[in-house]
Design a protein around this motif. Structure first.
Motif, PDB file in Angstrom:
ATOM      1  N   ALA B 188       0.963  -1.261   0.132  1.00  0.00           N
ATOM      2  CA  ALA B 188      -0.018  -0.106  -0.114  1.00  0.00           C
ATOM      3  C   ALA B 188       0.976   1.148   0.074  1.00  0.00           C
ATOM      4  N   GLY B 192       1.110   4.314  -2.867  1.00  0.00           N
ATOM      5  CA  GLY B 192       0.913   5.686  -2.416  1.00  0.00           C
ATOM      6  C   GLY B 192       0.041   6.168  -1.534  1.00  0.00           C
ATOM      7  N   ALA B 193      -0.582   5.036  -0.403  1.00  0.00           N
ATOM      8  CA  ALA B 193      -1.379   5.177   0.286  1.00  0.00           C
ATOM      9  C   ALA B 193      -0.660   5.951   1.663  1.00  0.00           C
ATOM     10  N   GLN B 197      -4.835   6.505   5.148  1.00  0.00           N
ATOM     11  CA  GLN B 197      -5.580   5.736   4.043  1.00  0.00           C
ATOM     12  C   GLN B 197      -5.342   4.160   4.133  1.00  0.00           C
ATOM     13  N   ARG B 201      -8.591   2.062   4.411  1.00  0.00           N
ATOM     14  CA  ARG B 201      -8.809   1.308   3.329  1.00  0.00           C
ATOM     15  C   ARG B 201      -8.368  -0.297   3.633  1.00  0.00           C
ATOM     16  N   ILE B 202      -7.135  -0.497   4.378  1.00  0.00           N
ATOM     17  CA  ILE B 202      -6.578  -1.791   4.010  1.00  0.00           C
ATOM     18  C   ILE B 202      -6.907  -2.499   5.547  1.00  0.00           C
TER      19      ILE B 202
END
Lengths: 370, 293
Positions: B188, B192-193, B197, B201-202
């Motif tokens: 990730a 670019g997270a 993020q 998101r993950i």
């Protein structure tokens, strides 16, 4: 100046230096494989190129831009991990486009890029599935898709095939090679499998103990290994390394090696500079496939030596038969044709292609250059 | 010889099993008895209880005690029933559970995936919060709430419960994330997270089981807490448990046991509901991370 420059780069954890002054320059479109046993520093080096590990000293440059301290996402690289590292909560499509989304690419462009990559890798029917519902090979493809979609300068592969079963591994190896030929991208690939290294690479860096032992094309690495480590690590079965003594016969340097019964045989060198070593001990390196029966000896070779030795064990492997004998007090393996007439306990006349033989200095373990 | 042994093995097996079931049944009865007493007495008129026969089924079935406990029973000085206090509890529990769970998840994320020097010591100190008895902090906490202007408010109680809960939620999430593959975080990062993020998101979408554990644990503890509620709540922020005590401990008038029983069940229902809805994740989440693979 290369496309990717690793310039005098070292890595230390506290006082322990795990990578010592690595110096590699990769040209655009090259496929560089970092190979070595576990703990040799190859994955550390890859992570340093990716920006996941800090660089202790030296510089890493991509397209002449210094990458030290640059965030992984801003290096324009993509990485395929050993475990694939697919996001379990997202579909295949979302996995592939996540990086584009994070970089603010608009949705229509993302969808188009996703379709192109899915077509290239033939994973279109999988786009709506979750990674948990995929097989190992499919996950591998998706992981590659996620790397490809970003169109990066450099691809980094961290042992991507080691979680696959043997047959799939060979298939995917070919796929990766095809992909590289088709796209002409720059790839740095880490593996501990010397066959992967030989088949995939345009150049190999053999690493051990944090040092690059040798950097060269697969052929150079195989035929002229820099030292005994490289010689025995690359190739399967490994190169035979036997103690020998250099002598002069009719002004020509020969290696005197003891046979099973203690008598010695003289194997003439092709390298004339071996005369300088007359009277000294060396280590002689002979690849298994250069010891054969008379009929299978390389006709193009100008230097075939013969020796009669006793066969200890034969191992038929279908395509070849491996024959073990005692030479210089060591077990030595010869790779024979499967129909060679060999029997354990029998004496047999072997042909040795001395053109391919290499000599090592027993003190430094480095190859004695011709 | 071997056949004979097998025969006896089966017979002892049968005897043992009957015995085990009998003992289990006994335990079930033992555990269910209080609930039975509460339920049957909460639907009886008061005369049936005071006339003896607490164990009998009701002769006249009535929901009157439930209605009274909820909306018109005398709590302290006001005849409001438990309902306003029920909402007080909800207003305290929901934010406290949500905030402590999210904070625990963030702590776990940092302690496992953004490791820093001495992070194990920090974790040890956070863990220490799990072992501090409530009584020790009562007076300092009262002082602090006063200084912050939160004394006697619902938000004051939320703060107290968040502070106390973070130790536990951090422990849960840290252990859960410790076995979450770090390669995913790295992938990730390359994608670019950023820090949050990756978290939203993950990590969080994969945290279902442990989030359920954290929510059940926190909900039960905070809902059932009496000491902090009694110590720090003002007249209009008292939680259900304190109100129930005031209902039962009322020193004047007739002791309306049926209303007390109904009130006690009302106070226990929300935690029961949470267990029923999310309980099957509870054991799964508690076990998660304890065994690799």
């Amino acid at each position: 100046m290369g496309f990717l420059d690793i310039d005098n780069t070292t890595k230390s954890y506290g006082a322990v230096e795990v990578l010592h002054k690595v110096d590699i320059s990769v040209q655009e479109g090259e496929f560089l494989v970092l190979v070595g046993p576990s703990g040799c520093g190859k994955s550390t080096l890859l992570n340093m190129i990716a920006g996941l590990e800090e660089i202790t000293s030296g510089e890493i440059r991509i397209k002449d831009n210094v990458m030290n301290g640059v965030h992984p996402s801003k290096r324009n690289i993509a990485m395929v991990f050993q475990s694939y590292a697919l996001y379990p909560n997202m579909t295949v499509g979302q996995n592939i486009t996540f990086g584009l989304e994070m970089h603010g690419t608009p949705k229509p462009e993302r969808d188009k890029a996703m379709k192109d990559v899915a077509q290239l890798l033939q994973i279109e029917p999988l786009l709506d599935r979750k990674p948990g519902a995929l097989s190992g090979g499919q996950r591998q493809r998706v992981a590659m898709g996620r790397a490809l979609v970003r169109n990066p300068d450099v691809f980094l592969f961290d042992e991507p095939l080691s979680n696959l079963d043997a047959k799939l591994r060979v298939d995917m190896r070919t796929e990766i090679k095809k992909l590289h030929q088709k796209l002409g991208t720059t790839i740095v690939y880490v593996t501990h499998d010397q066959i992967e290294a030989m088949t995939l690479s345009t150049r190999i860096a053999v690493m051990n103990g944090g040092y690059v032992q040798q950097l060269g094309t697969p052929q150079e690495i195989y035929d002229t290994p820099a030292n005994i480590f490289v010689a025995t690590f690359m190739g399967s079965p490994a190169m035979n390394v036997v103690p020998a003594k250099v002598a002069l016969e009719n002004g020509r340097p020969v290696a005197q090696v003891s046979l099973f019964d203690g008598s010695t045989v003289a194997l003439p060198f092709s390298q004339n500079n071996m005369s300088d070593w007359a009277g000294k001990d060396i280590l002689l390196g002979i690849r298994p496939e250069t010891i054969t029966d008379e009929d299978a000896a390389d006709r193009k070779s100008s230097n075939i030596a013969h020796m009669t030795n006793r066969i200890v064990v034969t191992e038929p492997a279908g395509s070849d038969t491996f024959v073990t004998m005692t030479l210089g007090g060591k077990d030595v393996i010869a790779r024979m044709r499967s129909d060679a007439d060999v029997h354990p306990g029998a004496d047999f006349m072997f042909a040795v292609n001395m053109e391919k033989a290499v000599a090592f200095d027993p003190k430094t373990e480095n190859r004695i250059a011709p | 010889m071997s056949i004979a042994t097998q025969d006896t093995a089966i017979r002892t097996g049968r005897v043992m099993r009957t015995l085990i079931y009998l003992v289990l049944l006994l335990f079930v009865l033992f555990y269910m008895l209080p609930l039975y007493v509460m339920v049957v007495n909460s639907v009886k008129p008061l005369e049936e209880i005071t006339g003896g026969g607490m164990m009998n089924l009701p002769q006249v079935f009535t929901l009157e005690p439930w209605a009274k406990a909820w909306s018109s029973a005398q709590i302290g000085v006001e005849p409001t029933g438990l309902s306003p206090y029920f909402w007080n509890s909800i207003k305290m529990v929901v934010p406290a559970v949500a905030i402590s769970t999210v904070l625990g998840a963030l702590n776990g994320y940092v302690l496992t995936k953004w490791r820093f020097k001495y992070d194990t010591i920090v974790f040890g100190l956070i863990l220490f919060a799990c072992f501090i008895p409530f009584q020790i902090v009562l007076i300092p906490m009262a002082k602090m709430l006063g200084l912050m202007g939160l004394a006697g408010t619902t938000w004051g109680l939320v703060l107290v419960h968040v502070v106390y809960g973070v130790g536990f939620t951090t422990l849960y999430f840290r252990n859960y994330y410790a076995v979450f593959p770090t390669e995913l975080i790295r992938a990730a990062q390359i994608d670019g997270a950023g820090f949050f993020q990756i978290f939203w998101r993950i990590l969080l979408p994969s945290s279902g089981p442990i989030a359920v554990v954290s929510i059940i644990w926190q909900f039960t503890n905070i809902w059932n807490d009496f000491l902090f509620g009694a110590s720090f709540a003002g007249a209009d922020s008292q939680p259900m448990t304190v109100a129930l005590n005031n209902l039962v401990q009322a020193s004047h008038g007739v002791k309306e046991y049926n209303v007390h029983f109904a009130g006690a069940i009302l106070a226990a229902l929300p935690t029961l509901l949470v267990y029923i809805v999310a309980g099957r994740y509870f054991v799964r989440g508690l076990m998660a991370g304890s065994v690799k693979g």
